[in-house]
Motif scaffolding. Structure first.
Motif, short mmCIF file in Angstrom:
data_model
loop_
_atom_site.label_atom_id
_atom_site.label_comp_id
_atom_site.label_asym_id
_atom_site.label_seq_id
_atom_site.Cartn_x
_atom_site.Cartn_y
_atom_site.Cartn_z
N VAL A 18 11.94 -6.80 -12.43
CA VAL A 18 10.55 -7.07 -12.05
C VAL A 18 10.27 -6.47 -10.68
O VAL A 18 9.21 -5.88 -10.44
N GLY A 19 11.24 -6.58 -9.76
CA GLY A 19 11.09 -6.00 -8.42
C GLY A 19 10.91 -4.49 -8.48
O GLY A 19 10.08 -3.93 -7.75
N ILE A 20 11.67 -3.82 -9.34
CA ILE A 20 11.52 -2.37 -9.50
C ILE A 20 10.12 -2.03 -9.99
O ILE A 20 9.46 -1.12 -9.49
N ASP A 21 9.64 -2.81 -10.96
CA ASP A 21 8.30 -2.59 -11.51
C ASP A 21 7.23 -2.77 -10.42
O ASP A 21 6.31 -1.97 -10.30
N ILE A 22 7.40 -3.82 -9.61
CA ILE A 22 6.44 -4.08 -8.53
C ILE A 22 6.52 -2.98 -7.47
O ILE A 22 5.50 -2.45 -7.03
N GLY A 23 7.74 -2.61 -7.06
CA GLY A 23 7.92 -1.59 -6.03
C GLY A 23 7.42 -0.22 -6.45
O GLY A 23 7.02 0.59 -5.61
N GLY A 24 7.43 0.05 -7.76
CA GLY A 24 6.96 1.33 -8.27
C GLY A 24 5.45 1.47 -8.25
O GLY A 24 4.92 2.58 -8.40
N ASN A 25 4.74 0.38 -8.03
CA ASN A 25 3.28 0.42 -8.00
C ASN A 25 2.80 0.46 -6.55
O ASN A 25 2.63 -0.57 -5.90
N LYS A 26 2.61 1.66 -6.02
CA LYS A 26 2.26 1.84 -4.60
C LYS A 26 0.89 1.24 -4.27
O LYS A 26 0.68 0.71 -3.19
N LYS A 27 -0.03 1.32 -5.20
CA LYS A 27 -1.39 0.83 -4.96
C LYS A 27 -1.43 -0.68 -4.83
O LYS A 27 -2.30 -1.25 -4.17
N LEU A 28 -0.46 -1.33 -5.42
CA LEU A 28 -0.41 -2.79 -5.44
C LEU A 28 -0.42 -3.39 -4.03
O LEU A 28 -1.15 -4.33 -3.75
N PHE A 29 0.37 -2.83 -3.13
CA PHE A 29 0.47 -3.40 -1.79
C PHE A 29 -0.82 -3.21 -1.00
O PHE A 29 -1.17 -4.05 -0.18
#
Length: 199
Positions: free
Chosen positions: A43-54
């Protein structure tokens, strides 16, 4: 997805009761922990892969704390109402409600504070909360909205139910769920003894 989750739990119960020897069942905690760490890592990899998210989270700012605040208020009201229905003292109902789904900690704390019965009630109420959450996450995400899937998870939204929330929603909601879990988990060791000793 809900049917698969329910079926998995039922098959697991059957295997634990009828099939697997006690030695294997007793080592399931280690297997569960390793599996959980792998799921959270993915899940962390998925979250970290989404640059726009932050960037989106920065825009939200303190609004991210609305869900944990609502979770605290809802859990405490639930503990108070159910405690009243079962003629429990107010402090016990509130302290059980402030476990926020973290059964292993709140159950032990309340056992030490109020005895075996109170510890068992806290443990079981939080275990049932987590089981109900596992069933409700996909339903709430589909029928209401993604963010409503976070609230029932309580403190577990940062660990055991995080992969389910991420699968039923999206990366942005998963990050909010993680923050919710961190906030509520931090409050459990403070609020459980506070409410138990307040009255």
């Amino acid at each position: 997805m809900t049917y698969i989750i329910i079926l998995s739990v039922l098959v697991g119960i059957g295997c634990g009761y009828f099939v697997l020897p006690p030695e294997v069942v007793s080592s399931m905690d280690q297997v569960t922990s390793i599996s959980l760490f792998i799921l959270i890592f993915l899940v962390g990899i998925d979250i970290g892969g989404n640059k726009k998210l932050f960037e989106d989270l920065k825009k939200l700012g303190l609004k991210v704390l609305i869900i944990p605040f609502g979770g605290v208020v809802g859990s405490l009201l639930g503990g108070l109402i159910i405690g009243t229905i079962f003629s429990m003292p107010m402090n016990e109902g509130l302290s059980i409600g402030s476990g926020f789904g973290w059964y292993s900690l709140s159950g032990v704390m309340l056992k030490e504070l109020g005895g075996d019965t109170l510890g068992a009630i806290a443990f079981l109420s939080n275990v049932f909360r987590e089981l109900l959450t596992v069933i409700l996450i996909p339903i709430l995400a589909k029928k209401l909205n993604s963010y409503t899937a976070i609230a029932p998870a309580g403190a577990t939204s940062m660990d055991t139910t995080l992969p389910l929330i991420a699968k039923a929603t999206n990366s942005e909601v998963a990050v909010v769920a993680f923050i919710n879990g961190v906030v509520l988990s931090s409050l459990v060791p403070i609020l459980v003894p506070f409410f138990y000793n307040i009255f």
